[in-house]
Design a protein around this motif. Sequence first.
Motif, mmCIF file in Angstrom:
data_model
loop_
_atom_site.group_PDB
_atom_site.id
_atom_site.type_symbol
_atom_site.label_atom_id
_atom_site.label_comp_id
_atom_site.label_asym_id
_atom_site.label_seq_id
_atom_site.Cartn_x
_atom_site.Cartn_y
_atom_site.Cartn_z
ATOM 1 N N TYR A 198 0.836 -1.202 0.000
ATOM 2 C CA TYR A 198 0.000 0.000 0.000
ATOM 3 C C TYR A 198 0.862 1.240 0.000
ATOM 4 C CZ TYR A 198 -3.113 -3.560 1.916
ATOM 5 O OH TYR A 198 -3.820 -4.713 2.125
ATOM 6 N N TRP A 199 0.387 2.273 -0.693
ATOM 7 C CA TRP A 199 1.025 3.588 -0.654
ATOM 8 C C TRP A 199 -0.039 4.642 -0.896
ATOM 9 C CZ3 TRP A 199 1.130 0.290 -4.684
ATOM 10 C CH2 TRP A 199 0.768 0.776 -5.943
ATOM 11 N N VAL A 200 0.302 5.859 -0.567
ATOM 12 C CA VAL A 200 -0.590 6.992 -0.736
ATOM 13 C C VAL A 200 0.069 7.950 -1.726
ATOM 14 C CG1 VAL A 200 -1.570 8.989 0.448
ATOM 15 C CG2 VAL A 200 -1.559 6.763 1.574
ATOM 16 N N ILE A 244 -6.044 1.411 4.825
ATOM 17 C CA ILE A 244 -5.420 2.639 5.329
ATOM 18 C C ILE A 244 -4.961 2.435 6.760
ATOM 19 C CG2 ILE A 244 -7.464 3.861 6.202
ATOM 20 C CD1 ILE A 244 -4.541 5.431 4.235
ATOM 21 N N VAL A 302 -7.954 9.979 2.253
ATOM 22 C CA VAL A 302 -7.771 9.407 0.915
ATOM 23 C C VAL A 302 -9.083 9.305 0.139
ATOM 24 C CG1 VAL A 302 -5.626 8.203 1.488
ATOM 25 C CG2 VAL A 302 -7.818 7.043 1.854
ATOM 26 N N TRP A 322 -2.982 8.194 9.419
ATOM 27 C CA TRP A 322 -3.809 8.361 8.232
ATOM 28 C C TRP A 322 -5.171 7.744 8.502
ATOM 29 C CZ3 TRP A 322 -2.506 10.466 3.413
ATOM 30 C CH2 TRP A 322 -1.181 10.896 3.288
ATOM 31 N N HIS A 342 -4.944 13.142 -1.542
ATOM 32 C CA HIS A 342 -4.295 11.864 -1.828
ATOM 33 C C HIS A 342 -5.310 10.741 -1.995
ATOM 34 C CE1 HIS A 342 -1.074 14.136 0.252
ATOM 35 N NE2 HIS A 342 -0.336 13.556 -0.672
ATOM 36 N N ARG A 343 -4.816 9.642 -2.578
ATOM 37 C CA ARG A 343 -5.588 8.407 -2.696
ATOM 38 C C ARG A 343 -4.726 7.261 -2.171
ATOM 39 N NH1 ARG A 343 -7.891 12.149 -4.025
ATOM 40 N NH2 ARG A 343 -9.407 12.505 -5.651
ATOM 41 N N LEU A 344 -5.385 6.184 -1.819
ATOM 42 C CA LEU A 344 -4.703 4.982 -1.353
ATOM 43 C C LEU A 344 -4.646 3.984 -2.501
ATOM 44 C CD1 LEU A 344 -3.498 3.309 1.010
ATOM 45 C CD2 LEU A 344 -5.851 2.531 1.470
ATOM 46 N N GLU A 380 -6.364 1.727 -7.347
ATOM 47 C CA GLU A 380 -6.772 2.676 -6.321
ATOM 48 C C GLU A 380 -7.834 1.998 -5.469
ATOM 49 O OE1 GLU A 380 -9.169 6.898 -5.977
ATOM 50 O OE2 GLU A 380 -8.092 6.475 -7.840
#
Length: 163
Positions: free
Chosen positions: A58-60, A112, A132, A127, A138-140, A102
């Motif tokens: 996972y990243w944002v 998250i 997100v 977070w 931002h989005r995850l 996404e």
Amino acid sequence: MITTTTDAGQDGRMEDFAAAGRAIIDANRYMVLGTADQTGAPWASPVYFAHDGFREYYWVSKPGARHSLNIGGRPGVAIVVFDSSVSIGDGQGVYMAAVAEELMGDEAQRCIEVFSRRAQAHGGAAWSVDDVRPTSRHRLYRARAVEQFILDEHDERVPVDLG
């Protein structure tokens, strides 16, 4: 490169490779995310990541970032996690082919939390799913690894199961 002294046979050797891969992922905070646009033009981005079970990453990111736009049109990605601070010739990494997307809704809520726990453990901010949502900056994102490799002592790719 990984060298093993186990005499437990191939299974022991493969577990040595898998253990080394898990250690690399746990010890590092950034992964290099390789994406491509609709024409196949490549793009590489370092992103802070969290993982769940060594198969989901996972990243944002901002939805307008080049790698985010690329994932929207072409979800196949490549990932490398490695320690760039080691001496020349001592480097080792985990190489992956994955499918990225996404995340939204209930899935975003669960994921998250995984991301936030790791970020906080590294001194970052907490977070929440509100950070997100589509109205946020931002989005995850998640990448699910479909292949994972580590290099052996001869610089040959060895498939590993890190999960």
